[in-house]
Design an enzyme around this catalytic site. Structure first.
Site, PDB file in Angstrom:
ATOM      1  N   LYS A   1     -11.257   1.902 -16.206  1.00  0.00           N
ATOM      2  CA  LYS A   1     -11.558   0.365 -15.772  1.00  0.00           C
ATOM      3  C   LYS A   1     -11.857  -0.518 -16.933  1.00  0.00           C
ATOM      4  O   LYS A   1     -11.852  -1.597 -17.210  1.00  0.00           O
ATOM      5  CB  LYS A   1     -12.582   0.487 -14.792  1.00  0.00           C
ATOM      6  CG  LYS A   1     -12.129   0.888 -13.468  1.00  0.00           C
ATOM      7  CD  LYS A   1     -11.218  -0.033 -12.714  1.00  0.00           C
ATOM      8  CE  LYS A   1     -11.003   0.299 -11.239  1.00  0.00           C
ATOM      9  NZ  LYS A   1     -10.281  -0.785 -10.473  1.00  0.00           N
ATOM     10  N   ASN A  22      -5.251  -4.496  -6.939  1.00  0.00           N
ATOM     11  CA  ASN A  22      -6.301  -4.293  -6.462  1.00  0.00           C
ATOM     12  C   ASN A  22      -6.389  -2.558  -6.419  1.00  0.00           C
ATOM     13  O   ASN A  22      -7.525  -1.962  -6.374  1.00  0.00           O
ATOM     14  CB  ASN A  22      -6.638  -4.867  -5.152  1.00  0.00           C
ATOM     15  CG  ASN A  22      -7.613  -4.130  -4.289  1.00  0.00           C
ATOM     16  OD1 ASN A  22      -8.758  -4.068  -4.843  1.00  0.00           O
ATOM     17  ND2 ASN A  22      -7.231  -3.612  -3.090  1.00  0.00           N
ATOM     18  N   ASP A  58       3.995   2.644  -4.180  1.00  0.00           N
ATOM     19  CA  ASP A  58       3.441   3.442  -5.122  1.00  0.00           C
ATOM     20  C   ASP A  58       3.311   2.716  -6.365  1.00  0.00           C
ATOM     21  O   ASP A  58       4.264   2.715  -7.008  1.00  0.00           O
ATOM     22  CB  ASP A  58       3.924   4.891  -4.980  1.00  0.00           C
ATOM     23  CG  ASP A  58       3.137   5.852  -5.827  1.00  0.00           C
ATOM     24  OD1 ASP A  58       2.053   5.192  -6.547  1.00  0.00           O
ATOM     25  OD2 ASP A  58       3.895   6.934  -6.161  1.00  0.00           O
ATOM     26  N   VAL A  59       1.967   2.230  -6.611  1.00  0.00           N
ATOM     27  CA  VAL A  59       1.834   1.293  -7.784  1.00  0.00           C
ATOM     28  C   VAL A  59       1.882   2.230  -9.140  1.00  0.00           C
ATOM     29  O   VAL A  59       2.025   1.771 -10.095  1.00  0.00           O
ATOM     30  CB  VAL A  59       0.564   0.672  -7.894  1.00  0.00           C
ATOM     31  CG1 VAL A  59       0.658  -0.580  -6.682  1.00  0.00           C
ATOM     32  CG2 VAL A  59      -0.556   1.488  -7.684  1.00  0.00           C
ATOM     33  N   ASP A  68       0.732  -1.091  -0.094  1.00  0.00           N
ATOM     34  CA  ASP A  68      -0.109   0.042   0.069  1.00  0.00           C
ATOM     35  C   ASP A  68       0.934   1.341   0.055  1.00  0.00           C
ATOM     36  O   ASP A  68       1.945   1.226   0.463  1.00  0.00           O
ATOM     37  CB  ASP A  68      -0.824   0.184   1.169  1.00  0.00           C
ATOM     38  CG  ASP A  68      -2.153   0.689   1.003  1.00  0.00           C
ATOM     39  OD1 ASP A  68      -3.241   0.327   0.757  1.00  0.00           O
ATOM     40  OD2 ASP A  68      -1.903   2.136   0.956  1.00  0.00           O
ATOM     41  N   TYR A  79     -13.081   7.132 -14.253  1.00  0.00           N
ATOM     42  CA  TYR A  79     -12.991   6.028 -13.590  1.00  0.00           C
ATOM     43  C   TYR A  79     -13.539   4.784 -14.461  1.00  0.00           C
ATOM     44  O   TYR A  79     -12.822   3.930 -14.842  1.00  0.00           O
ATOM     45  CB  TYR A  79     -13.783   5.818 -12.228  1.00  0.00           C
ATOM     46  CG  TYR A  79     -13.895   4.811 -11.573  1.00  0.00           C
ATOM     47  CD1 TYR A  79     -12.570   4.194 -10.686  1.00  0.00           C
ATOM     48  CD2 TYR A  79     -14.801   3.768 -11.236  1.00  0.00           C
ATOM     49  CE1 TYR A  79     -12.372   3.302 -10.105  1.00  0.00           C
ATOM     50  CE2 TYR A  79     -14.726   2.818 -10.343  1.00  0.00           C
ATOM     51  CZ  TYR A  79     -13.461   2.413  -9.808  1.00  0.00           C
ATOM     52  OH  TYR A  79     -13.449   1.412  -9.044  1.00  0.00           O
TER      53      TYR A  79
END
Ligand code: ZN
Length: 682
Positions: A584, A514, A487-488, A464, A580
Site C-alpha cells: 500500500k 478499490n 480479475d484485476v 468484481d 499489506y
C-alpha cells in the site's frame, strides 16, 4: 400484428382496478392502453395517447360526463387508471365552437375542468379526443402506418389501400387546430374506423375498448402486409465494416461531442449504441447520408432526437485521423443546426431561445446507431427512437420514397413550449453525465461506493472477481448499473472489463481502484510468494487499472478522476501487516506518480486512507479478537479514534464522491479514519 386481447385478462383488469375505485370503462381503458404501450412498433416512451368517455360522480352525488384521457408523464406500457385523468366533457366539447384558441388558453381550460385538481396535465391531444364523439379512442405512432403516411402521395396511397375504412388528415401541429380539423374530417366521413394523420400517426375508435384496440391492430396490419409485399431485401447491401472496435470508437465520439459542446452544453454525454440488424443495414447503406438528411418519422420524436442524426465516416484503424473527420462532420452539423434556428426563429419574429446544437443520435457506419443523452435513460430513449426511425425509413423506401415533414413544421414542434415541457427541467445531480467504474465493487466499501456514485447521478460499473457479488452490488446501486466480472490481477481481464463499460456507456470518467486484500504474517518470516501476491493485488493490479483508465481518459480528452483506496497502513504500519502495508505504501507512491504525469491531461489522481471499516478485510471475528486483546468492547474498539465514532463503508464512499468532485485537488491523501494522529500525513 396480432391482437393481444384476452377475455380473462380483461376481466382481471376490471377486478384489479375496480377494487381501487376505477369503473369498468376506466379499467378496460387502462388494459388496452397497456396492450398498445407494450409494443415498440406502436408507441415509444410516452408517445401515443388513449381515452374513454364515461361518467364520474361529483361532490353532489351527480353523475358528470367526463373524458378520461392520458395525462402527461405517463407511459402507456405502465399506465394506471390515474394516468387517464377525468376532465369534464361538456366544456371541452364546447371549445370546438371557438374560432381560435391559444395553447396557453387550451392548457388552462383542460386543467380547469379536471375532476381532480392535482391530476397531471391532460395530453396535448385532449381536444381531439373530446371533439370526436366515439367512446374509446386510441392513438399511436405505428411504424408501418408512418411508412405510408410519410410517402409523397400518402393520401392517395392510403385511400387505395384502406378504401372507406379510414380518412386522412393533412398535417397540422397538435393542439386546437388539429383537433378541429380531425373532427371536421370525422364528421365528413361517417362510418370510418379511424383517422390517419399525415406525417404523424393513426387514430382508431370504437364503442368498446376491444373494438377500438382491434381496429388499431387491423389498420396497422393492413400497412404491414402492404409493406411486406413490397420489400426486397436484396436491394440493401452491407458495405461498411468498422476497422476499430466499438470500445475504442465510443470514447472518441464522446470526446468529440464534449469538445464541441463549448459553452453551449455540458461536456459529458452518455452514449447508447444499437447494432441490431435493421440499425446496421441502415447505417451501412450507401444512401445513408441522403436518408439522414430527410427528417423524423413523426414530429413527436424531434424533442428526443433532433431533426437529423449526425452521420460520421466508417471508423478507420487510425483513430486520430478519424477523430478529425468526426470533428469536421460535427462542426458542419452544429453550424447547420444554428443556421436552421436563425432562419426559423426569424420567421417567428425572434421569440425562441436556441437549444444546444449537439446531435442526440449518431449514425456510425459499421457500428450502428448511437443515442446521446445526459444519462443512460435519456441516451436509451434516443437510441430506441433512432432504431424505430431506421425501421420505418427502410419500410418507407421499400414502398416508395420516405418524404417526412419539412423544416418549418419540424422546427415548430421542436420549439413548441408544450413539447419542451414534456422533457422536464429538474436540476441535474452532481455526477450526472459521468461514468464511474469501481473495482472490488462487490465488497463492503466497493458496494457502498457504487451506491453513492449512483445516488449522485453517475452511471456506475461494478467490477468484481466474484460475478455474483458484482451483480448484487450493481442491483443495489441503481437499475442501470452494469456488473462486470473482472480479475484485476489479469491485464486481459481488466482490458475486457474497460471495453465493456465503454461499449455500454461510451467511456469512463471516474475510476475508483478499490480492490485489495490483506495478508498477515511477520515480515522476517513471510514467504516470498505471499509478499509477491500481496504486491500483485495491492500494487500491480492498481497499476493495470490505472493504465487502462488513462487510455480511456486520453481517448476522450475530457480529463478524469483516478482514485485509489490506499489504507492507513501506507503511513502507519501495523505489526503482522508488512505485506499489506509495504504494497500500500508503494501504491501511494504510484498515485503520486500518476498525479505528476497526468495533471496536464486534466486527470486528477487522489488516494483515500480509510481505517477500521467493517468489511471483508476486517471481519466480525477479527474485531472481537482485537477488542478483547485491548481489553475493550467491540463498540469501543471500532470508535477508537479522535471523533469517538465508528467509521463506516458509507463514510468511505462519501469521501470517494468528494474526491471525484474536487476540481482542483490532485496528488492528495485523504484520511477516512475518524482521526488517528499516527496515521496523519506529514
Ligand atoms: Zn401523436
Amino acid at each position: 400484428m396480432n391482437s393481444l386481447w384476452d377475455d380473462a385478462e380483461a376481466r382481471g383488469a376490471i377486478a384489479l382496478w375496480g377494487a381501487k375505485g376505477a369503473n369498468e370503462d376506466e379499467a378496460l381503458r387502462t388494459y388496452t392502453a397497456r396492450l398498445l404501450g407494450c409494443n415498440p412498433r406502436l408507441v415509444l416512451h410516452g408517445g401515443g395517447n388513449t381515452s374513454v368517455k364515461t361518467t364520474a360522480r361529483d361532490l353532489f352525488g351527480e353523475d358528470v360526463e367526463v373524458l378520461c384521457v392520458k395525462g402527461s408523464g405517463w407511459d402507456l406500457a405502465t399506465i394506471e387508471p390515474a394516468g387517464h385523468p377525468a376532465v369534464r366533457l361538456a366544456p371541452l366539447s364546447r371549445l370546438r365552437t371557438l374560432a381560435a384558441l391559444t395553447d396557453e388558453a387550451m392548457v388552462n381550460a383542460q386543467r380547469q375542468n379536471l375532476m381532480d385538481s392535482a391530476a397531471p396535465n391532460p395530453s396535448v391531444e385532449t381536444l381531439l379526443h373530446a371533439f370526436i364523439p366515439e367512446k374509446f379512442i386510441d392513438h399511436t405512432h405505428a411504424e408501418a402506418v408512418l411508412a405510408l403516411a410519410n410517402q409523397p402521395d400518402a393520401a392517395g396511397l392510403i385511400a387505395r389501400l384502406y378504401g372507406g375504412r379510414v380518412a386522412c388528415v393533412h398535417y397540422v401541429m397538435p393542439g386546437f387546430g388539429l383537433a378541429r380539423l380531425a373532427a371536421d374530417v370525422y364528421d365528413a366521413n361517417p362510418g370510418i374506423e379511424g383517422l390517419i394523420l399525415i406525417h404523424h400517426g393513426v387514430f382508431s375508435f370504437g364503442a368498446t375498448a376491444r373494438e377500438s384496440y382491434e381496429r388499431m391492430i387491423d389498420l396497422v396490419t393492413v400497412a404491414e402486409d402492404f409493406i411486406a409485399g413490397r420489400k426486397s431485401p436484396a436491394k440493401i447491401q452491407r458495405s461498411a465494416v468498422s476497422l476499430a472496435p466499438a470500445a475504442d470508437v465510443m470514447p472518441v465520439l464522446r470526446g468529440v461531442l464534449g469538445a464541441a459542446a463549448g459553452s453551449e452544453a455540458p461536456p459529458r454525454w452518455i452514449l447508447d449504441r444499437r447494432s441490431d440488424e435493421a440499425a446496421l443495414r441502415f447505417v451501412d447503406d450507401a444512401r445513408l447520408a441522403d436518408w439522414a438528411a430527410r427528417g423524423v418519422v413523426t414530429p413527436d420524436h424531434v424533442i428526443r432526437t433532433k431533426r437529423f442524426p449526425l452521420v460520421v465516416s466508417v471508423p478507420a484503424g487510425d483513430l486520430a485521423s478519424w477523430r478529425a473527420d468526426v470533428e469536421a462532420a460535427l462542426g458542419r452539423y452544429v453550424a447547420d443546426y444554428k443556421a436552421c434556428f436563425e432562419r426559423q426563429n426569424a420567421r417567428l419574429g425572434g421569440i425562441k431561445r436556441r437549444l444546444d446544437p449537439l446531435p442526440r443520435v449518431i449514425a456510425a457506419p459499421g457500428l450502428g446507431l448511437v443515442g446521446v443523452g445526459c444519462n443512460a435513460g435519456e441516451a436509451g430513449i434516443a437510441a430506441d427512437i433512432a432504431q424505430s426511425w431506421a425501421r420505418t425509413l427502410l419500410d418507407a423506401e421499400a414502398v416508395g420514397r420516405f418524404a417526412p415533414l419539412g423544416e418549418a413544421d419540424t422546427f415548430d414542434m421542436e420549439y413548441w413550449s408544450l413539447e419542451q415541457a414534456k422533457l422536464g427541467k429538474s436540476a441535474e445531480r452532481r455526477l450526472e453525465r459521468h461514468v464511474a467504474l469501481i473495482t472490488g465493487g462487490g465488497g463492503a466499501i466497493g458496494a457502498a461506493t457504487a451506491r453513492a456514485f449512483a445516488q449522485e447521478g453517475a452511471q456506475v460499473a461494478v467490477l468484481d472477481v466474484d460475478t455474483e457479488a458484482a451483480g448484487v452490488a450493481a442491483k443495489a446501486a441503481d437499475g442501470a448499473a452494469l456488473a462486470v466480472q473482472c480479475d484485476v490481477t489479469d491485464p486481459a481481464s481488466v482490458a475486457t472489463a474497460f471495453a465493456r463499460v465503454c461499449e455500454r456507456f461510451g467511456g469512463v470518467d471516474i475510476v475508483v481502484s478499490n480492490a485489495g486484500s490483506a495478508t498477515t504474517g511477520m515480515i522476517a518470516h513471510l514467504p516470498d510468494a505471499t509478499l509477491r501476491s500481496s504486491f500483485d493485488l495491492n500494487f500491480f493490479a492498481h497499476q493495470t487499472v490505472a493504465q487502462a483508465a488513462i487510455g480511456v481518459f486520453k481517448a476522450q480528452g475530457l480529463g478524469g478522476a483516478l482514485l485509489f483506496n490506499v489504507s492507513k497502513q501506507a503511513l502507519n504500519p501495523g505489526v503482522n501487516f508488512g505485506a499489506y502495508g509495504a504494497s500500500k505504501a508503494a501504491l501511494m507512491a504510484l498515485m503520486r506518480q500518476y498525479a505528476l504525469e497526468h495533471g496536464a491531461d486534466g486527470v486528477r489522481v487522489n488516494a483515500l486512507n480509510p481505517d477500521r471499516i467493517r468489511s471483508g478485510l476486517l471481519t466480525g471475528e477479527m474485531i472481537s479478537s482485537r477488542a478483547a486483546s485491548r481489553g475493550v468492547d467491540e463498540a469501543a474498539y471500532m470508535a477508537g479514534n479522535l471523533l469517538r465514532r465508528e467509521v463506516t463503508a458509507r463514510d468511505v464512499a462519501q469521501a470517494f464522491v468528494f474526491a471525484a468532485l474536487m476540481s482542483s485537488t490532485t496528488g492528495a491523501v485523504i484520511t477516512v479514519d475518524g482521526g488517528n494522529v499516527a496515521a496523519m500525513v506529514r
